[in-house]
Design an enzyme around this catalytic site. Structure first.
Site, short mmCIF file in Angstrom:
data_model
loop_
_atom_site.label_atom_id
_atom_site.label_comp_id
_atom_site.label_asym_id
_atom_site.label_seq_id
_atom_site.Cartn_x
_atom_site.Cartn_y
_atom_site.Cartn_z
N SER A 93 49.22 6.63 -70.79
CA SER A 93 48.57 5.74 -71.75
C SER A 93 47.39 5.08 -71.04
CB SER A 93 49.55 4.71 -72.29
OG SER A 93 50.26 4.13 -71.23
N LEU A 94 46.76 4.13 -71.68
CA LEU A 94 45.56 3.55 -71.10
C LEU A 94 45.74 2.05 -70.92
CD1 LEU A 94 42.96 5.38 -73.36
CD2 LEU A 94 43.34 5.81 -70.93
N LYS A 126 38.10 5.18 -79.76
CA LYS A 126 39.54 5.34 -79.62
C LYS A 126 40.13 5.42 -81.02
CE LYS A 126 43.49 3.56 -77.11
NZ LYS A 126 44.40 3.26 -78.23
N ARG A 147 53.69 12.57 -78.11
CA ARG A 147 53.62 12.06 -76.75
C ARG A 147 54.97 11.53 -76.28
NH1 ARG A 147 51.22 7.35 -73.58
NH2 ARG A 147 52.31 6.07 -75.09
O1 JCF Z 1 41.41 8.28 -79.06
C1 JCF Z 1 42.43 7.98 -78.49
N1 JCF Z 1 43.34 7.36 -79.15
C2 JCF Z 1 42.63 8.30 -77.04
C3 JCF Z 1 43.84 8.02 -76.41
C4 JCF Z 1 41.61 8.89 -76.34
C5 JCF Z 1 41.77 9.21 -75.00
O2 JCF Z 1 40.77 9.78 -74.34
C6 JCF Z 1 42.99 8.94 -74.33
C7 JCF Z 1 44.03 8.34 -75.06
C8 JCF Z 1 45.22 8.10 -74.38
C9 JCF Z 1 45.33 8.45 -73.05
N2 JCF Z 1 43.14 9.29 -73.02
C10 JCF Z 1 44.28 9.04 -72.39
C11 JCF Z 1 44.40 9.41 -71.00
#
Ligand code: JCF
Length: 697
Positions: A93-94, A126, A147
């Site tokens: 996750s981020l 996002k 996930r």
């Molecule tokens: O758009 C998103 N919700 C999104 C979630 C985009 C990303 O590049 C992400 C993510 C969740 C984890 N990248 C990671 C590593």
């Protein structure tokens, strides 16, 4: 070609085999144009004919059916439950950041740990949905999984397969080599419009509503019956690669996304390479401003280190990679408690339930009330007094309750009573058959007049400073004002005798009311509170008719000529001015000297010129004009300015560093104009654009 058994070779004529392959490629292409580019090049009927032809051939030669055939998207039987799937590479996750300062602090750490200062970043919106992993082996979709906790997810392959945007088979363009194993990671989500439509339909069927597009997407993907998932408007946007075997993977994140896009896999829109953290921050701000214009919910901007080797080397803290971060927008939604429901009576006598909330901060504003629209909405939400609820507030829109949380009930909740009597004047209330709204039956209910004055005096209408709700309500209650024009004949000597009204305050108020007589015509029209006439329509009416006399003579057909005016608006305006009471009111305004005409001829949209009726999209930075200046001038030249490029777009104007709209215009063959072309066309439309003023010269 894979070897075929002897019998198959005998049975299937080579031309059938070729045609089946061709049909699948064509259907893949039209799917992509329809679902991803949103720009179909063939009719639905032609598409259906291709599918039918393929189905027929597959019925005749079942040995040709493979799981990646477009005929095989739906059809898996309902499952008992979902099998679990291990993610070979964990789905992380981020970490979240909430300010420019926190973005810089994150970047500082990256600079320090890498001992480099020349780092590139990629930004992308996002998407607010749920993360999934999709695995292709030799170009064929073999697995889709949620996930889950990042290490173990659920196998939702048969549901993923029903999402039309997701190719079941990859067709690499010439010169592009497919890895043997390709894992695509991305977000399954729903567009806001589709979500609203789905909820409308569910409401009509008496089904429970989804709180937001994210919940709707999650609920739809986790259906045991894939045919239910297939009926939901799910979408997909890829944001990363996972496993990659058989060829050399891209060395940068940007190249990885480009690669996926080349394979016609839908990728997050407008991902962008940034060369400095300032550029990253500018992108974050740009997205935040555009957020409400997007077709999907974005809850922030993802920022990633572009260099994949560096990204890897930076490592992981807990479940969060150090090389990426999510800049989160202020929340649109919070949970709170409904303390009470009151019923407000509007200009038309309509009763609107308003929830009184435990105050909660949303997007920097304290929210204490939320509209509930009408009694059916209360029923649909299943709302009780004392319930915990999800409150949504976006932009300047009135906060609303989008869901109740029945799990948080403690038994003390009580039902909400529908008023049989008007809470203001006590007259009985009526709800006509087939209508959702309840009205006070008293045409002279003081609440109506009070609401009318509020509208009339409001900032964007006649902007009467000092005449707030408290004072105008008081004037109505004391009988000083019985109608809108009465505002201009208030007996100020009586007001002077009221408590709290000193000479200075009274004089200021009197002056403010007097000054409001000279407001622009459009504001006056908006102030009248004609149904369906908001600020924009008031402006259009003022521009078209220039004076109240001409407007009052307008026929329905005249009104319908205004672009954007439908039957409901036209009817409402027409009827307003047929009503004798309203005509009397206008006459009184006239006698009192209220301005009800445009002072000068308004800027008119030219009838001719190269931009009349054209649909134009702007992208990138212009040298001589700001974005909003360019939009305004284009509108004056008769063009429509829209956000996204489609086949209906006539021109894309590209400034410096254009975004993905530029690519899309190229894909669709939409003419792309430079800034010079734009300025020339504006000049040809009779709109002079002066040379930019530069402080340096
Ligand atoms: O758009 C998103 N919700 C999104 C979630 C985009 C990303 O590049 C992400 C993510 C969740 C984890 N990248 C990671 C590593």
């Amino acid at each position: 070609m894979a070897e075929q058994s002897a019998t198959t070779q005998d049975r299937v004529p080579p031309e059938v085999r070729r045609r089946v392959d061709e049909l699948r490629r064509l259907i893949h292409r039209y799917n992509y144009e329809y679902y991803v580019l949103n720009a179909p090049t063939i009719s639905d009927a032609e598409y259906d004919a291709l599918m039918l032809e393929l189905r027929r051939l597959e019925e005749q030669y079942p040995e040709l059916i493979t799981p990646d055939s477009p005929t095989q998207r739906v059809g898996a039987p309902p499952a008992e439950g979902f099998a679990t799937v291990q993610h070979e590479i964990p789905m992380l996750s981020l970490a979240n950041v909430f300010s420019d300062g926190e973005i810089r602090a994150w970047a500082q750490r990256v600079y320090r740990l890498s001992n480099r200062s020349d780092i590139e970043f990629v930004t992308e919106p996002k998407v607010d949905g749920l993360a999934v992993s999709i695995v292709y082996e030799n170009g064929v979709l073999v697995r889709g999984a949620t996930r889950g906790d990042g290490y173990t997810g659920e196998d939702v392959t048969n549901n993923i397969r029903t999402i039309r945007m997701i190719p079941l088979r990859l067709y690499p363009p010439p010169g592009v080599e497919l890895p043997r194993v390709l894992e695509v990671r991305g977000e399954v989500y729903m567009n806001v419009q589709d979500f609203e439509q789905l909820n409308r339909e569910r409401g009509e069927q008496g089904l429970s509503l989804f709180a937001n597009p994210r919940n709707a997407a999650a609920g739809s993907l986790r259906q045991l019956d894939p045919s239910v998932t297939a009926s939901r408007p799910l979408r997909f946007a890829a944001w990363d690669i996972g496993r990659w075997e058989g060829t050399e993977p891209p060395t940068t994140h940007h190249a990885a996304l480009d690669f996926l896009a080349q394979l016609q896999i839908p990728v997050v829109p407008d991902y962008r390479l940034c060369h400095s953290i300032n550029e990253v921050i500018a992108e974050c701000h740009r997205w935040q401003e555009r957020r409400d214009l997007l077709e999907f919910e974005a809850d922030g901007v993802v920022i990633k280190v572009n260099d994949r080797a560096l990204y890897q080397a930076l490592g992981v803290v807990g479940r969060e990679p150090r090389g990426a971060v999510a800049y989160k927008f202020p929340a649109h939604e919070k949970t709170t408690i409904v303390r009470d429901v009151i019923w407000s009576v509007g200009r038309t006598g309509k009763l609107t339930p308003v929830a009184i909330l435990e105050p909660v901060e949303i997007g920097g504003v304290i929210v204490e009330r939320a509209t509930l629209h009408n009694e059916d909405e209360i029923r649909r939400l299943g709302l009780l007094l004392g319930d915990a609820v999800v409150v949504q507030r976006r932009g300047d829109v009135i906060p609303k309750i989008v869901a109740t949380i029945p799990q948080r009930r403690d038994g003390d909740e009580r039902p909400i009573e529908i008023p049989k009597q008007c809470p203001v004047c006590g007259a009985h209330t009526v709800r006509l058959e087939g209508e959702v709204d309840r009205y006070c039956s008293n045409p002279n209910c003081p609440a109506r007049l009070k609401a009318s004055i509020r509208q009339f005096a409001s900032r964007n209408a006649l902007d009467i400073e000092g005449l707030g709700e408290k004072i105008s309500d008081l004037f109505v209650d004391l009988g000083l004002v019985h109608s809108l024009p009465d505002l201009y004949t208030i007996d100020w000597n009586r007001v002077l005798q009221l408590e709290g009204f000193g000479p200075k305050k009274v004089e200021n108020l009197r002056k403010a009311i007097e000054a409001s007589k000279q407001r622009p015509f459009a504001r006056f029209l908006f102030g009248l509170g004609i149904r369906h006439v908001g600020e924009r329509n008031a402006q259009l009416l003022a521009e078209r008719f220039c004076s109240i006399d001409r407007l009052m003579q307008a026929t329905i057909d005249d009104l319908l000529e205004i672009p954007g005016f439908g039957p409901a608006v036209a009817q409402s305006v027409y009827e307003f001015f047929r009503e004798p009471k309203n005509r009397e009111m206008i006459e009184r305004f006239r006698q009192l000297g209220v301005r009800m005409a445009e002072e000068e001829a308004p800027a008119r949209v030219p009838a001719r010129g190269p931009l009349v009726g054209k649909t134009v999209v702007l992208t990138g930075r212009l040298e001589t004009l700001t974005r909003s200046q360019a939009e305004e001038l284009l509108r004056r030249a008769g063009a429509h300015v829209t956000e996204s490029v489609s086949r209906k777009t006539d021109y894309v104007v590209a400034g410096a560093e254009p975004g993905s709209k530029y690519l899309r215009a190229q894909q669709l063959g939409v003419p792309i104009l430079g800034e010079e072309d734009l300025l020339r066309m504006l000049r040809d439309s009779g709109i002079a654009v002066e040379a930019p003023i530069r402080s340096s010269d």
